[in-house]
Write an enzyme that holds these catalytic residues in place. Structure first.
Site, PDB file in Angstrom:
ATOM      1  N   GLU A 208       0.815  -1.217   0.000  1.00 50.22           N
ATOM      2  CA  GLU A 208       0.000   0.000   0.000  1.00 50.22           C
ATOM      3  C   GLU A 208       0.848   1.267   0.000  1.00 50.22           C
ATOM      4  O   GLU A 208       0.346   2.356   0.264  1.00 50.22           O
ATOM      5  CB  GLU A 208      -0.957  -0.033   1.193  1.00 50.22           C
ATOM      6  CG  GLU A 208      -1.912  -1.226   1.095  1.00 50.22           C
ATOM      7  CD  GLU A 208      -2.849  -1.355   2.283  1.00 50.22           C
ATOM      8  OE1 GLU A 208      -2.825  -0.476   3.163  1.00 50.22           O
ATOM      9  OE2 GLU A 208      -3.612  -2.332   2.320  1.00 50.22           O
ATOM     10  N   LYS A 340     -15.773  -1.714   2.082  1.00 43.62           N
ATOM     11  CA  LYS A 340     -14.986  -2.285   0.982  1.00 43.62           C
ATOM     12  C   LYS A 340     -15.965  -2.956   0.034  1.00 43.62           C
ATOM     13  O   LYS A 340     -16.592  -3.958   0.401  1.00 43.62           O
ATOM     14  CB  LYS A 340     -13.994  -3.318   1.519  1.00 43.62           C
ATOM     15  CG  LYS A 340     -12.872  -2.744   2.376  1.00 43.62           C
ATOM     16  CD  LYS A 340     -12.056  -3.865   3.002  1.00 43.62           C
ATOM     17  CE  LYS A 340     -10.812  -3.333   3.699  1.00 43.62           C
ATOM     18  NZ  LYS A 340     -10.142  -4.405   4.478  1.00 43.62           N
TER      19      LYS A 340
END
Length: 430
Positions: A208, A340
């Site tokens: 990330e 999500k």
């Protein structure tokens, strides 16, 4: 006469995500538009997530998605041809019926989600609207405060840190553009601070975009972030606050019924005390997954103890599932949802999950996954929902910056009416 909104083709293919693993990309066509969407994939996944269909076997080490692609091309596509592309909920419901399972294990959540998002994009393009406005209407104007994951531990890193993410939140900025500048400047100072203390090997970036220095104690990354924020010229807490994703399911040991952090065993109550100590010592405004995904009592306890002061986010606890969110609301477990889209599998269900949370006064954090693509749909979704928060990694790697850059464009489009909530990220309207 030809209907300009009629779906004429649905095409899926196998592409690569940011980790070099296969994922599903879908294109939906009408006579006047095309929408393309790619599906993300997580590393730390909740047990109750919708099922991501993988092929198994030798190809791509078992991670191929040809079955999911075939399910789109052979099963879903023929049913959608001729439907109006603006019938988002009807299309999503039809796909759920075609699948027929609770967790989308028949067709695969990765097949269904790819189509769902591509349909929304094709509809927005057909109507000549930006995606955030198509989904959110004329009232979509709140820019999200970024939760930028700059130091990694847990399954996202090869170090000994048990907590998975240490994030910075520019709560004192006046606009998204200013916020992302603060994040970028702090990130570059952090790189220098880490290199000076831990050496150049410690500044390689993870999935990330964050750094994974050889740290063990949970206070180390927090101290390092404070130093970087100050050296970048900002005030910790007032201008840039801290957030943690503990991802506790990863360090819970069911055999002993305890959590193990930095080699020390903690009961539920002792872990709450650790969090309280951290919150009083550092400007932490949000903790995600402080307990493992079935520890509802732990979430209830920390929400009672700290929920009036900071945000308690459920990710693995809720897995963007309205049923589990409702259970949390009834119990008083957490006060915010990590949203999500691939955990639930359709755009309609993700929006339902967000509004279930909003109605109970819960915050909503729109989130990426560790395996991402250049697809920036979640940037539009964060604005469409007026969520006030987005979690999409460090300001590094194109798969993360694709989302930040899209938000810069959206704020520019909304010049004069865009609202950056700053410290009020959890309830941007109050």
């Amino acid at each position: 006469m030809e209907n300009p909104f009629e779906i004429t083709a649905v095409v899926a293919r196998e592409i690569l995500d940011s980790r070099g693993n296969p994922t599903v990309e879908v294109e939906v066509y009408t006579p006047i538009s095309m929408g393309r969407a790619a599906v993300p994939s997580g590393a730390s996944t909740g047990t109750h997530e919708a099922l991501e269909l993988r092929d198994g076997g030798k190809r791509y080490h078992g991670k191929g998605v040809r079955r999911a692609v075939e399910n789109v091309n052979k099963i879903i596509a023929p049913e959608l041809i001729g439907m109006d592309v603006t019938w988002q909920r009807d299309i999503d419901t039809l796909m759920l019926e075609l699948d027929g399972t609770e967790n989308k294990s028949n067709l695969g959540a990765n097949a269904i989600l790819g189509v769902s998002l591509a349909v929304a994009k094709a509809a927005a393009n057909a109507l000549g609207l930006p995606l955030y406005q198509y989904i959110g209407g004329t009232n979509a104007y709140v820019m999200p405060v970024p939760m930028s994951n700059v130091i990694n531990g847990g399954v996202h890193a090869g170090n000994e840190l048990d907590f998975q993410e240490f994030m910075i939140m520019p709560v004192g900025a006046d606009s998204f553009r200013e916020a992302i500048r603060w994040v970028s400047e702090t990130y570059h100072v952090l790189k220098k601070v880490i290199a000076e203390k831990y050496g150049k090997d410690a500044i390689n970036v993870g999935d990330e975009g964050g750094f994974a220095p050889p740290m063990k104690e949970v206070t180390e990354p927090l101290e390092t972030l404070i130093k970087a924020i100050e050296e970048a010229g900002y005030k910790p807490g007032d201008e840039i606050a801290l957030a943690i994703d503990a991802a506790s399911s990863e360090f819970y040991h069911p055999d002993i019924g305890k959590y193990v952090v930095a080699g020390k065993e903690y009961t539920r109550e002792e872990l709450v005390d650790l969090y309280k100590e951290l919150v009083s010592a550092y400007p932490i405004v949000s903790i995600e997954d402080p307990f493992q995904e079935e520890d509802w009592e732990g979430f209830k306890l920390i929400t009672r103890e700290l929920g009036g002061k900071i945000q308690i986010v459920g990710d693995d606890l809720f897995v963007t599932n309205p049923k589990r969110i409702r259970k949390g609301i009834e119990m008083g477990a957490a006060n915010a949802l990590l949203l999500k889209v691939n955990q639930i599998g359709t755009l309609s269900e993700a929006i339902d999950a967000a509004y279930t949370a909003f109605r109970a006064g819960y915050g909503v954090v729109v989130s990426h996954r560790s395996g991402e693509t250049e697809d920036a749909t979640i940037a539009d979704l964060a604005v469409a929902l007026n969520a006030g928060q987005i979690k999409t990694g460090a300001p590094a790697r194109s798969d993360r910056n694709a989302k930040y850059n899209q938000l810069i464009r959206i704020e520019e489009e909304l010049e004069g009416i865009a609202h950056y909530p700053g410290r009020k990220f959890r309830n941007p309207f109050f």
